[in-house]
Design a protein around this motif. Structure first.
Motif, PDB file in Angstrom:
ATOM      1  N   GLU A  33       0.830  -1.201   0.000  1.00 19.67           N
ATOM      2  CA  GLU A  33       0.000   0.000   0.000  1.00 19.67           C
ATOM      3  C   GLU A  33       0.870   1.258   0.000  1.00 19.67           C
ATOM      4  O   GLU A  33       0.534   2.263  -0.652  1.00 19.67           O
ATOM      5  CB  GLU A  33      -0.934  -0.016   1.203  1.00 19.67           C
ATOM      6  CG  GLU A  33      -2.008  -1.099   1.119  1.00 19.67           C
ATOM      7  CD  GLU A  33      -2.820  -1.234   2.391  1.00 19.67           C
ATOM      8  OE1 GLU A  33      -2.529  -0.499   3.359  1.00 19.67           O
ATOM      9  OE2 GLU A  33      -3.747  -2.066   2.431  1.00 19.67           O
ATOM     10  N   MET A  36       2.022   1.724  -3.526  1.00 16.15           N
ATOM     11  CA  MET A  36       0.975   2.169  -4.442  1.00 16.15           C
ATOM     12  C   MET A  36       0.627   3.639  -4.263  1.00 16.15           C
ATOM     13  O   MET A  36       0.155   4.293  -5.200  1.00 16.15           O
ATOM     14  CB  MET A  36      -0.272   1.299  -4.273  1.00 16.15           C
ATOM     15  CG  MET A  36      -0.092  -0.149  -4.734  1.00 16.15           C
ATOM     16  SD  MET A  36       0.495  -0.294  -6.445  1.00 16.15           S
ATOM     17  CE  MET A  36      -0.939   0.301  -7.331  1.00 16.15           C
ATOM     18  N   GLN A  37       0.858   4.172  -3.067  1.00 14.49           N
ATOM     19  CA  GLN A  37       0.643   5.603  -2.868  1.00 14.49           C
ATOM     20  C   GLN A  37       1.546   6.412  -3.790  1.00 14.49           C
ATOM     21  O   GLN A  37       1.150   7.472  -4.292  1.00 14.49           O
ATOM     22  CB  GLN A  37       0.890   5.968  -1.404  1.00 14.49           C
ATOM     23  CG  GLN A  37      -0.166   5.436  -0.450  1.00 14.49           C
ATOM     24  CD  GLN A  37       0.189   5.676   1.007  1.00 14.49           C
ATOM     25  OE1 GLN A  37       1.166   6.347   1.326  1.00 14.49           O
ATOM     26  NE2 GLN A  37      -0.604   5.133   1.907  1.00 14.49           N
ATOM     27  N   TYR A  78       3.059   4.968  -6.600  1.00 11.60           N
ATOM     28  CA  TYR A  78       2.769   4.485  -7.954  1.00 11.60           C
ATOM     29  C   TYR A  78       1.603   5.254  -8.579  1.00 11.60           C
ATOM     30  O   TYR A  78       1.603   5.534  -9.779  1.00 11.60           O
ATOM     31  CB  TYR A  78       2.439   2.998  -7.859  1.00 11.60           C
ATOM     32  CG  TYR A  78       2.316   2.246  -9.162  1.00 11.60           C
ATOM     33  CD1 TYR A  78       3.446   1.924  -9.918  1.00 11.60           C
ATOM     34  CD2 TYR A  78       1.080   1.800  -9.617  1.00 11.60           C
ATOM     35  CE1 TYR A  78       3.333   1.191 -11.096  1.00 11.60           C
ATOM     36  CE2 TYR A  78       0.963   1.058 -10.781  1.00 11.60           C
ATOM     37  CZ  TYR A  78       2.101   0.761 -11.519  1.00 11.60           C
ATOM     38  OH  TYR A  78       1.985   0.034 -12.675  1.00 11.60           O
ATOM     39  N   ASN A  79       0.629   5.591  -7.762  1.00 11.90           N
ATOM     40  CA  ASN A  79      -0.578   6.271  -8.260  1.00 11.90           C
ATOM     41  C   ASN A  79      -0.521   7.782  -8.091  1.00 11.90           C
ATOM     42  O   ASN A  79      -1.496   8.472  -8.399  1.00 11.90           O
ATOM     43  CB  ASN A  79      -1.812   5.731  -7.527  1.00 11.90           C
ATOM     44  CG  ASN A  79      -2.114   4.288  -7.887  1.00 11.90           C
ATOM     45  OD1 ASN A  79      -1.910   3.872  -9.016  1.00 11.90           O
ATOM     46  ND2 ASN A  79      -2.579   3.517  -6.917  1.00 11.90           N
ATOM     47  N   ALA A  80       0.583   8.311  -7.619  1.00 14.14           N
ATOM     48  CA  ALA A  80       0.691   9.747  -7.369  1.00 14.14           C
ATOM     49  C   ALA A  80       0.741  10.532  -8.683  1.00 14.14           C
ATOM     50  O   ALA A  80       1.344  10.079  -9.662  1.00 14.14           O
ATOM     51  CB  ALA A  80       1.939  10.051  -6.544  1.00 14.14           C
ATOM     52  N   PRO A  81       0.127  11.715  -8.742  1.00 12.59           N
ATOM     53  CA  PRO A  81       0.185  12.538  -9.956  1.00 12.59           C
ATOM     54  C   PRO A  81       1.617  12.910 -10.349  1.00 12.59           C
ATOM     55  O   PRO A  81       1.909  13.065 -11.539  1.00 12.59           O
ATOM     56  CB  PRO A  81      -0.624  13.781  -9.574  1.00 12.59           C
ATOM     57  CG  PRO A  81      -1.492  13.346  -8.441  1.00 12.59           C
ATOM     58  CD  PRO A  81      -0.713  12.314  -7.698  1.00 12.59           C
ATOM     59  N   PHE A 140       4.270  11.071 -10.150  1.00 11.91           N
ATOM     60  CA  PHE A 140       5.007   9.795 -10.124  1.00 11.91           C
ATOM     61  C   PHE A 140       6.427   9.938 -10.661  1.00 11.91           C
ATOM     62  O   PHE A 140       7.387   9.482 -10.034  1.00 11.91           O
ATOM     63  CB  PHE A 140       4.243   8.751 -10.937  1.00 11.91           C
ATOM     64  CG  PHE A 140       4.973   7.433 -11.095  1.00 11.91           C
ATOM     65  CD1 PHE A 140       5.029   6.524 -10.058  1.00 11.91           C
ATOM     66  CD2 PHE A 140       5.615   7.102 -12.294  1.00 11.91           C
ATOM     67  CE1 PHE A 140       5.692   5.310 -10.194  1.00 11.91           C
ATOM     68  CE2 PHE A 140       6.274   5.898 -12.445  1.00 11.91           C
ATOM     69  CZ  PHE A 140       6.312   5.005 -11.390  1.00 11.91           C
ATOM     70  N   ARG A 161       5.709   0.868 -14.960  1.00 13.09           N
ATOM     71  CA  ARG A 161       4.295   0.839 -14.555  1.00 13.09           C
ATOM     72  C   ARG A 161       3.535  -0.292 -15.248  1.00 13.09           C
ATOM     73  O   ARG A 161       2.397  -0.120 -15.699  1.00 13.09           O
ATOM     74  CB  ARG A 161       3.624   2.198 -14.809  1.00 13.09           C
ATOM     75  CG  ARG A 161       4.303   3.340 -14.088  1.00 13.09           C
ATOM     76  CD  ARG A 161       3.569   4.654 -14.236  1.00 13.09           C
ATOM     77  NE  ARG A 161       2.547   4.775 -13.186  1.00 13.09           N
ATOM     78  CZ  ARG A 161       1.822   5.877 -12.996  1.00 13.09           C
ATOM     79  NH1 ARG A 161       1.987   6.919 -13.781  1.00 13.09           N
ATOM     80  NH2 ARG A 161       0.933   5.934 -12.025  1.00 13.09           N
ATOM     81  N   GLY A 192       3.016  -3.208 -13.588  1.00 14.20           N
ATOM     82  CA  GLY A 192       2.375  -3.976 -12.520  1.00 14.20           C
ATOM     83  C   GLY A 192       3.148  -5.172 -12.008  1.00 14.20           C
ATOM     84  O   GLY A 192       2.788  -5.747 -10.974  1.00 14.20           O
ATOM     85  N   ALA A 204       0.051  -3.922  -7.376  1.00 11.34           N
ATOM     86  CA  ALA A 204      -0.689  -3.413  -8.535  1.00 11.34           C
ATOM     87  C   ALA A 204      -1.650  -4.464  -9.084  1.00 11.34           C
ATOM     88  O   ALA A 204      -2.674  -4.132  -9.696  1.00 11.34           O
ATOM     89  CB  ALA A 204       0.273  -2.959  -9.626  1.00 11.34           C
ATOM     90  N   LYS A 209      -2.952  -6.774  -7.015  1.00  6.08           N
ATOM     91  CA  LYS A 209      -3.748  -7.183  -5.857  1.00  6.08           C
ATOM     92  C   LYS A 209      -3.679  -8.696  -5.642  1.00  6.08           C
ATOM     93  O   LYS A 209      -4.701  -9.370  -5.408  1.00  6.08           O
ATOM     94  CB  LYS A 209      -5.200  -6.711  -5.982  1.00  6.08           C
ATOM     95  CG  LYS A 209      -5.347  -5.197  -6.068  1.00  6.08           C
ATOM     96  CD  LYS A 209      -6.791  -4.772  -6.016  1.00  6.08           C
ATOM     97  CE  LYS A 209      -6.951  -3.268  -6.169  1.00  6.08           C
ATOM     98  NZ  LYS A 209      -6.175  -2.495  -5.206  1.00  6.08           N
TER      99      LYS A 209
END
Length: 257
Positions: free
Chosen positions: A20, A23-24, A26-29, A31, A107, A109, A132, A134
């Motif tokens: 987690e 992923m914070q 990985y998904n950040a604007p 990145f 990116r 996954g 990524a 899950k």
């Protein structure tokens, strides 16, 4: 050193939480800006995600119950620990906070969090979490292996056409030679990070010859899962792949099946 279902669940939870943290980022604007950090000793990239996962795992393992909390830890981000100190370890945690950093940067996954418990040179317990995707793989000696809590088993038969798993980011000419010498039909399945070994554990692949460089933290967690699923990970001389046997933290070439 004992392992059980409760310990496997605890370590799986730690790996999931570390995922987690990854992923914070990985998904950040921002990145791209957040992965522009320094390089590791082998010139592979070191990102903020590596460091965040490392901090979480090392602190969480120290909060485990009883004997497991007191064990030493060896992480890719703490590889400075000397052989003089390590050679006296009977049991320890071996960690790769972010395996497949190149896959993370692409990116695609196919990157994982790897946590293994090593005892007398062999992996007793391992968790591999692909945040990524899950998907979490876990396994322990005497307990079994699981994918998302469903039991898995390595293939026990010898199919006519082999599914051979290979590295997506690190292909080698040695692998091409090995496949030529198989002298039997095969299909090549490309995959990144320690997920290659996990494919063996869940019977999604039959053979994984690793004939290029890997570090011990790259393989230990998934190795434990393969072993608990009834598969094997052996050096080319037929001996089991072992850990913390010398000053070097590089694995010899091996084959998983």
């Amino acid at each position: 050193m004992s392992v059980n279902e409760n310990l496997l669940a605890d370590v799986s939870h730690i790996a999931t939480q570390a995922g987690e943290k990854i992923m914070q980022i990985y998904n950040a604007p921002d990145f791209q800006a957040r992965i522009a950090t320094q390089s590791k000793a082998d010139d592979s990239p070191l990102t903020q995600a590596d460091l965040a996962a490392h901090r979480h795992i090392t602190e969480a393992l120290q909060s485990l119950r009883h004997e497991h909390a007191e064990l030493p830890q060896l992480s890719e981000e703490s590889e400075h620990i000397s052989w003089q100190q390590r050679q006296n370890w009977e049991s320890y945690w071996l960690i790769d906070p972010l395996d497949g950093t190149k896959e993370f940067i692409k990116r695609n996954g196919e990157f994982t969090v790897n946590i293994a418990l090593i005892h007398k040179g062999l992996p007793l317990l391992g968790c591999v979490y692909a945040p990524a995707l899950k998907t979490i793989y876990s396994g322990a000696f005497g307990v079994g292996s699981y994918k998302n809590q469903e039991a898995i088993q390595a293939r026990q038969t010898n199919p006519e056409k082999l599914r051979v798993v290979g590295s997506r980011s690190h292909p080698s000419p040695e692998l091409s030679d090995y496949l030529t010498n198989l002298k039997r039909p095969y299909e090549l399945v490309e995959m990144g990070s320690s997920l290659k070994l996990c494919l063996i554990a869940e019977s999604a692949a039959d053979l994984y010859p690793r004939l290029g460089p890997t570090s011990e933290w790259d393989t230990a967690a998934a190795h434990a899962i393969v072993s608990a699923a009834g598969g094997s990970v052996e050096q080319l001389n037929g001996q089991p792949l072992r850990y913390n046997q010398s000053e070097s933290l590089l694995n010899p070439h091996f084959v998983a099946r």
